[in-house]
Write a protein that holds these residues in place. Structure first.
Motif, PDB file in Angstrom:
ATOM      1  N   VAL A 156      -4.574 102.222  92.602  1.00  0.00           N
ATOM      2  CA  VAL A 156      -3.277 102.421  93.280  1.00  0.00           C
ATOM      3  C   VAL A 156      -3.801 102.352  94.702  1.00  0.00           C
ATOM      4  CG1 VAL A 156      -1.901 104.432  93.704  1.00  0.00           C
ATOM      5  CG2 VAL A 156      -2.482 103.571  91.240  1.00  0.00           C
ATOM      6  N   ALA A 157      -4.780 102.870  95.010  1.00  0.00           N
ATOM      7  CA  ALA A 157      -5.313 102.935  96.638  1.00  0.00           C
ATOM      8  C   ALA A 157      -5.306 101.458  97.276  1.00  0.00           C
ATOM      9  CB  ALA A 157      -6.473 103.636  96.704  1.00  0.00           C
ATOM     10  N   CYS A 158      -5.762 100.441  96.610  1.00  0.00           N
ATOM     11  CA  CYS A 158      -5.919  99.237  96.851  1.00  0.00           C
ATOM     12  C   CYS A 158      -4.510  98.358  97.212  1.00  0.00           C
ATOM     13  CB  CYS A 158      -6.634  98.246  96.189  1.00  0.00           C
ATOM     14  SG  CYS A 158      -8.318  98.756  96.058  1.00  0.00           S
ATOM     15  N   VAL A 159      -3.530  98.775  96.218  1.00  0.00           N
ATOM     16  CA  VAL A 159      -2.153  98.239  96.262  1.00  0.00           C
ATOM     17  C   VAL A 159      -1.372  98.891  97.583  1.00  0.00           C
ATOM     18  CG1 VAL A 159       0.258  98.451  95.431  1.00  0.00           C
ATOM     19  CG2 VAL A 159      -1.717  98.268  93.890  1.00  0.00           C
ATOM     20  N   ARG A 160      -1.723 100.370  98.093  1.00  0.00           N
ATOM     21  CA  ARG A 160      -1.307 100.844  99.091  1.00  0.00           C
ATOM     22  C   ARG A 160      -1.664 100.143 100.353  1.00  0.00           C
ATOM     23  NH1 ARG A 160       2.477 104.209  98.954  1.00  0.00           N
ATOM     24  NH2 ARG A 160       2.925 105.758  97.315  1.00  0.00           N
ATOM     25  N   ASP A 161      -3.266  99.885 100.356  1.00  0.00           N
ATOM     26  CA  ASP A 161      -3.848  99.179 101.389  1.00  0.00           C
ATOM     27  C   ASP A 161      -3.180  97.879 101.699  1.00  0.00           C
ATOM     28  OD1 ASP A 161      -5.701 101.185 101.675  1.00  0.00           O
ATOM     29  OD2 ASP A 161      -7.369 100.066 100.853  1.00  0.00           O
ATOM     30  N   MET A 162      -2.712  97.142 100.529  1.00  0.00           N
ATOM     31  CA  MET A 162      -2.248  95.894 100.737  1.00  0.00           C
ATOM     32  C   MET A 162      -0.698  95.805 101.664  1.00  0.00           C
ATOM     33  SD  MET A 162      -3.138  93.482  97.472  1.00  0.00           S
ATOM     34  CE  MET A 162      -2.829  94.560  96.264  1.00  0.00           C
ATOM     35  N   LEU A 163      -0.012  96.750 101.084  1.00  0.00           N
ATOM     36  CA  LEU A 163       1.256  97.217 101.723  1.00  0.00           C
ATOM     37  C   LEU A 163       1.025  97.706 103.000  1.00  0.00           C
ATOM     38  CD1 LEU A 163       2.724  98.849  98.508  1.00  0.00           C
ATOM     39  CD2 LEU A 163       3.434  96.599  99.201  1.00  0.00           C
ATOM     40  N   VAL A 164       0.332  98.483 103.384  1.00  0.00           N
ATOM     41  CA  VAL A 164       0.310  99.081 104.528  1.00  0.00           C
ATOM     42  C   VAL A 164      -0.237  98.070 105.657  1.00  0.00           C
ATOM     43  CG1 VAL A 164      -0.989 100.550 106.146  1.00  0.00           C
ATOM     44  CG2 VAL A 164      -0.057 101.410 103.943  1.00  0.00           C
ATOM     45  N   GLU A 165      -1.151  97.219 105.323  1.00  0.00           N
ATOM     46  CA  GLU A 165      -1.668  96.007 106.070  1.00  0.00           C
ATOM     47  C   GLU A 165      -0.589  95.306 106.685  1.00  0.00           C
ATOM     48  OE1 GLU A 165      -5.004  94.316 103.778  1.00  0.00           O
ATOM     49  OE2 GLU A 165      -6.233  96.292 104.164  1.00  0.00           O
ATOM     50  N   ASN A 166       0.045  94.737 105.290  1.00  0.00           N
ATOM     51  CA  ASN A 166       1.033  93.633 105.469  1.00  0.00           C
ATOM     52  C   ASN A 166       2.444  94.104 106.463  1.00  0.00           C
ATOM     53  OD1 ASN A 166       0.704  90.735 104.176  1.00  0.00           O
ATOM     54  ND2 ASN A 166      -0.149  92.420 102.939  1.00  0.00           N
ATOM     55  N   TRP A 167       2.790  95.338 106.124  1.00  0.00           N
ATOM     56  CA  TRP A 167       3.680  96.173 106.881  1.00  0.00           C
ATOM     57  C   TRP A 167       3.251  96.113 108.348  1.00  0.00           C
ATOM     58  CZ3 TRP A 167       3.631 101.090 109.881  1.00  0.00           C
ATOM     59  CH2 TRP A 167       4.858 101.362 110.336  1.00  0.00           C
ATOM     60  N   HIS A 168       2.067  96.528 108.551  1.00  0.00           N
ATOM     61  CA  HIS A 168       1.578  96.838 110.114  1.00  0.00           C
ATOM     62  C   HIS A 168       1.814  95.261 110.828  1.00  0.00           C
ATOM     63  CE1 HIS A 168      -0.564  98.352 113.409  1.00  0.00           C
ATOM     64  NE2 HIS A 168      -1.385  97.056 113.496  1.00  0.00           N
ATOM     65  N   GLU A 169       1.443  94.124 109.797  1.00  0.00           N
ATOM     66  CA  GLU A 169       1.416  92.811 110.595  1.00  0.00           C
ATOM     67  C   GLU A 169       2.930  92.436 110.810  1.00  0.00           C
ATOM     68  OE1 GLU A 169      -1.007  90.455 111.092  1.00  0.00           O
ATOM     69  OE2 GLU A 169      -2.287  92.281 110.863  1.00  0.00           O
ATOM     70  N   VAL A 170       3.964  92.703 110.070  1.00  0.00           N
ATOM     71  CA  VAL A 170       5.355  92.231 110.095  1.00  0.00           C
ATOM     72  C   VAL A 170       6.103  93.073 111.137  1.00  0.00           C
ATOM     73  CG1 VAL A 170       7.381  92.032 108.957  1.00  0.00           C
ATOM     74  CG2 VAL A 170       5.323  91.241 107.831  1.00  0.00           C
ATOM     75  N   CYS A 171       5.907  94.575 110.949  1.00  0.00           N
ATOM     76  CA  CYS A 171       6.721  95.405 111.813  1.00  0.00           C
ATOM     77  C   CYS A 171       5.980  95.856 113.029  1.00  0.00           C
ATOM     78  CB  CYS A 171       7.075  96.322 111.071  1.00  0.00           C
ATOM     79  SG  CYS A 171       8.309  96.067 109.420  1.00  0.00           S
ATOM     80  N   VAL A 172       4.702  96.089 113.185  1.00  0.00           N
ATOM     81  CA  VAL A 172       4.391  96.698 114.476  1.00  0.00           C
ATOM     82  C   VAL A 172       3.738  95.329 115.147  1.00  0.00           C
ATOM     83  CG1 VAL A 172       2.273  98.044 115.028  1.00  0.00           C
ATOM     84  CG2 VAL A 172       3.423  98.621 112.966  1.00  0.00           C
ATOM     85  N   LYS A 173       2.848  94.543 114.744  1.00  0.00           N
ATOM     86  CA  LYS A 173       2.502  93.270 115.614  1.00  0.00           C
ATOM     87  C   LYS A 173       3.526  92.384 115.723  1.00  0.00           C
ATOM     88  CE  LYS A 173      -2.280  93.938 114.278  1.00  0.00           C
ATOM     89  NZ  LYS A 173      -3.518  93.264 113.938  1.00  0.00           N
TER      90      LYS A 173
END
Length: 239
Positions: A156-173
């Motif tokens: 479950v932790a790895c799924v959250r990692d994937m989501l957070v990483e990609n959310w950061h790429e799209v919305c933050v960067k």
């Protein structure tokens, strides 16, 4: 049960309307990433996961912690940093807390189904498993979903990692803003033997890809969300 419009204690200024979006958002309740179904105030840009919006009971009992009595809280108790016992991510907003044991669960993690079945793949939720995760290649760590055949395992932790990483790429960067849902292609660990035929490897990857789609939907708190585009064909093209 879904309501098109609700009032919520965390946002008394305006009512929140139900909507579905393929764009990532940050839940203002639990402070975690989300995609899909949510309750939103467009005036204030305020969003809540389904599970954070629909708190039907102030208490919760979980089969993994039979001696615990979890209480819903709008913020973590005390000044010490806390983490979710399911995904091992920080807890900074809405949570379920057991005062006696000190355990904490994000609302979406607390409501993770014990069984995920999309008609093709059955996945069972375990507190701990001994086999390596398809994302990180490691054992242990957090709660995991494991297939009935025991060949596919995802933290479950790895799924959250994937989501957070990609959310950061799209919305933050600001990267990849032309694609609604970020791709997670080529992000999984695939411990295939070099002796396997290409056909068997492809079939294995296709099944694992389906498993990831189902788990991501559950972790987002929206098991029925049509978010297959998150994973797409990232594993079925493995060679």
């Amino acid at each position: 049960m879904k309501y098109n419009e609700i009032s919520h204690f965390s946002h008394t200024e305006h009512k929140l309307r139900f909507e579905y979006s393929e764009f990532p958002f940050k839940c203002d309740g639990c402070k975690e990433v989300g995609i899909g179904s949510r309750y939103k105030c467009s005036i204030c840009d305020f969003d809540l996961h389904m599970h954070c919006a629909m708190i039907t009971s102030p208490t919760l009992h979980h089969p993994f912690y039979t001696k615990c009595n979890f209480q819903f809280m709008s913020k973590p108790p005390g000044d010490t940093p806390r983490y979710c016992n399911a995904c091992e991510k920080d807890v900074s907003g809405f949570l379920y807390h057991c005062k006696a044991c000190g355990f904490d669960l994000h609302p979406c993690c607390a409501k993770l189904p014990l069984l995920l079945d999309d008609g093709e793949v059955k996945l069972y939720l375990y507190r701990k498993v001994s086999s390596p995760c398809h994302r990180c290649g490691r054992k242990g760590r957090s709660w995991s979903y494991r297939s009935k055949c025991k060949n596919y395992n995802l933290h479950v932790a790895c799924v959250r990692d994937m989501l957070v990483e990609n959310w950061h790429e799209v919305c933050v960067k600001g990267r990849g803003v032309n694609s609604n849902i970020p791709s997670l292609r080529n992000t999984l660990y695939t411990p295939h033997s070099s002796r396997r035929s290409k056909g068997k490897v492809k079939k294995c990857c296709e099944i694992a890809g389906l498993a990831v789609q189902v788990v991501i939907s559950a972790v987002l708190g929206d098991p029925t969300a049509l978010i297959a585009g998150i994973v797409g064909s990232f594993m079925s093209r493995a060679s």
